[in-house]
Every structure is written in structure tokens, then in C-alpha cells.
Enzyme design. Structure first.
Site, short mmCIF file in Angstrom:
data_model
loop_
_atom_site.label_atom_id
_atom_site.label_comp_id
_atom_site.label_asym_id
_atom_site.label_seq_id
_atom_site.Cartn_x
_atom_site.Cartn_y
_atom_site.Cartn_z
N HIS A 15 1.09 2.98 -5.55
CA HIS A 15 0.87 4.34 -5.08
C HIS A 15 -0.62 4.69 -5.12
CE1 HIS A 15 1.81 8.66 -4.56
NE2 HIS A 15 0.76 8.84 -5.36
N GLU A 16 -1.25 4.43 -6.26
CA GLU A 16 -2.69 4.75 -6.39
C GLU A 16 -3.52 3.90 -5.44
OE1 GLU A 16 -3.40 7.45 -7.82
OE2 GLU A 16 -1.43 7.64 -8.75
N HIS A 72 -3.70 5.32 -2.02
CA HIS A 72 -4.61 6.46 -1.87
C HIS A 72 -5.99 6.03 -1.36
CE1 HIS A 72 -2.44 9.99 -3.03
NE2 HIS A 72 -2.05 9.48 -4.19
N GLU A 87 -0.39 12.76 -0.75
CA GLU A 87 0.68 12.34 -1.67
C GLU A 87 1.89 11.83 -0.90
OE1 GLU A 87 0.61 11.77 -4.88
OE2 GLU A 87 -1.46 12.49 -4.93
#
Length: 171
Positions: free
Chosen positions: A111-112, A115, A134
Site C-alpha cells: 500500500h505504502e 503511494h 488512499e
């Protein structure tokens, strides 16, 4: 980084950190990668996190294209850190609580990582629209994670993946 970004997107960490250069693991995409953290946490996480980080970066690059930032520094922070992860252009924080040995928890690393493309390089004009970055990172984390754990030879938990997909649909 030499990219002009708002000051609010930068993060710093002050501490007695050990730094491990993982760049040789990603030499085929020529991305400088460092794993940073207290030596006790790096010892605990070294094998699983190092292998996962490599495969997650390769999966993300395969899905999304070249990593958009000049380097990737990942800091493993103590359990007192208030979240599971935080991405910024110069430093990505992940919580030590993700290092239990369960590869399923490492989805937050994916997930990070996502980003880097959505939230840092492409993002909303202000924080009122943070849900966009997000949303994109949350949507893509499963694709990156699934590809990484499959490459590492871990069984995917189909029940968990289906449950996550249903939760995302209802949200």
C-alpha cells in the site's frame, strides 16, 4: 529529492538507526533501496521483509511502470508509531507490528509503495481530497501484494482476499 513538492509531504526520523543497502537486490531496475531501523527490528525482519520488499517493488514496477522517485528508503519504526505505514517522497515508514512473520500483513508495505505513484507523484490539490490517493493505493495494494507473495512461494489466502474485496466494495 529534486522534485518540487509541498513541504507538508516530507517526513524525517530521528534516531539511532541501522541502514542496510538493498540496491543490489533491485539492480535490474536500478533503484537505490535502503532498509532503515533499530538494529533489533532489522534483525527480526531481515529475511522476510527484504525478500518481500524486493518482490513488491518488482510487482509494482511491472503493474504501474518505473518507480517515479529517485530512491526508496523504508524505515521500520517501533510499535509506538501511531500507524501501520506512512509514505512520503523521501522516506516510507512501516510499523514493526507488521513483522509478525505473517506475509499477509505485508500488504501494508505494498500500500505504502503504491503511494509512490498515487499520493506523491499524482495527488489531490489539498488534503480535502486525500481519499483519492488512499483509494488508488488501496485498490492497487492487493494486486502488488498478490504478485509478491506468489513470487515468494507463499500460498495466497483466497478467503482473506475475497473478504477484503467484499469489504472494499461495501465501503
Amino acid at each position: 529529492t529534486s522534485i518540487i513538492l509541498p513541504l507538508s509531504t516530507f517526513a524525517i526520523a530521528v534516531g539511532a538507526w541501522e541502514v542496510r543497502d538493498l540496491s543490489t537486490l533491485l539492480s535490474e531496475i536500478m533503484l537505490p533501496v535502503r532498509l532503515i531501523g533499530p538494529s533489533s527490528l532489522l534483525r527480526k525482519s531481515n529475511l522476510i521483509l527484504t525478500a518481500y520488499l524486493r518482490e513488491a517493488v518488482m510487482a509494482a514496477v511491472d503493474i504501474l511502470g518505473p518507480y517515479p522517485l529517485p530512491k526508496l528508503d523504508v524505515l521500520v519504526v517501533p510499535r509506538s508509531f501511531s500507524g501501520l505505514g506512512l509514505a512520503s517522497p523521501n522516506l516510507t515508514f512501516i510499523s514493526a507490528s507488521l513483522l509478525s512473520g505473517d506475509p499477509g500483513l505485508l500488504v501494508k508495505v505494498s500500500h505504502e509503495l503504491c503511494h509512490g505513484w498515487f499520493g506523491i507523484m499524482v495527488g489531490a490539490k489539498d488534503w480535502t481530497e486525500a481519499w483519492l490517493s488512499e483509494g488508488f493505493a488501496t485498490f492497487l495494494e492487493d494486486f502488488v501484494h498478490q504478485k509478491a507473495v506468489t513470487k515468494l512461494g507463499h500460498e495466497s489466502n483466497d478467503v482473506l482476499m475475497k473478504m477484503r474485496a467484499k469489504i472494499k466494495l461495501k465501503s
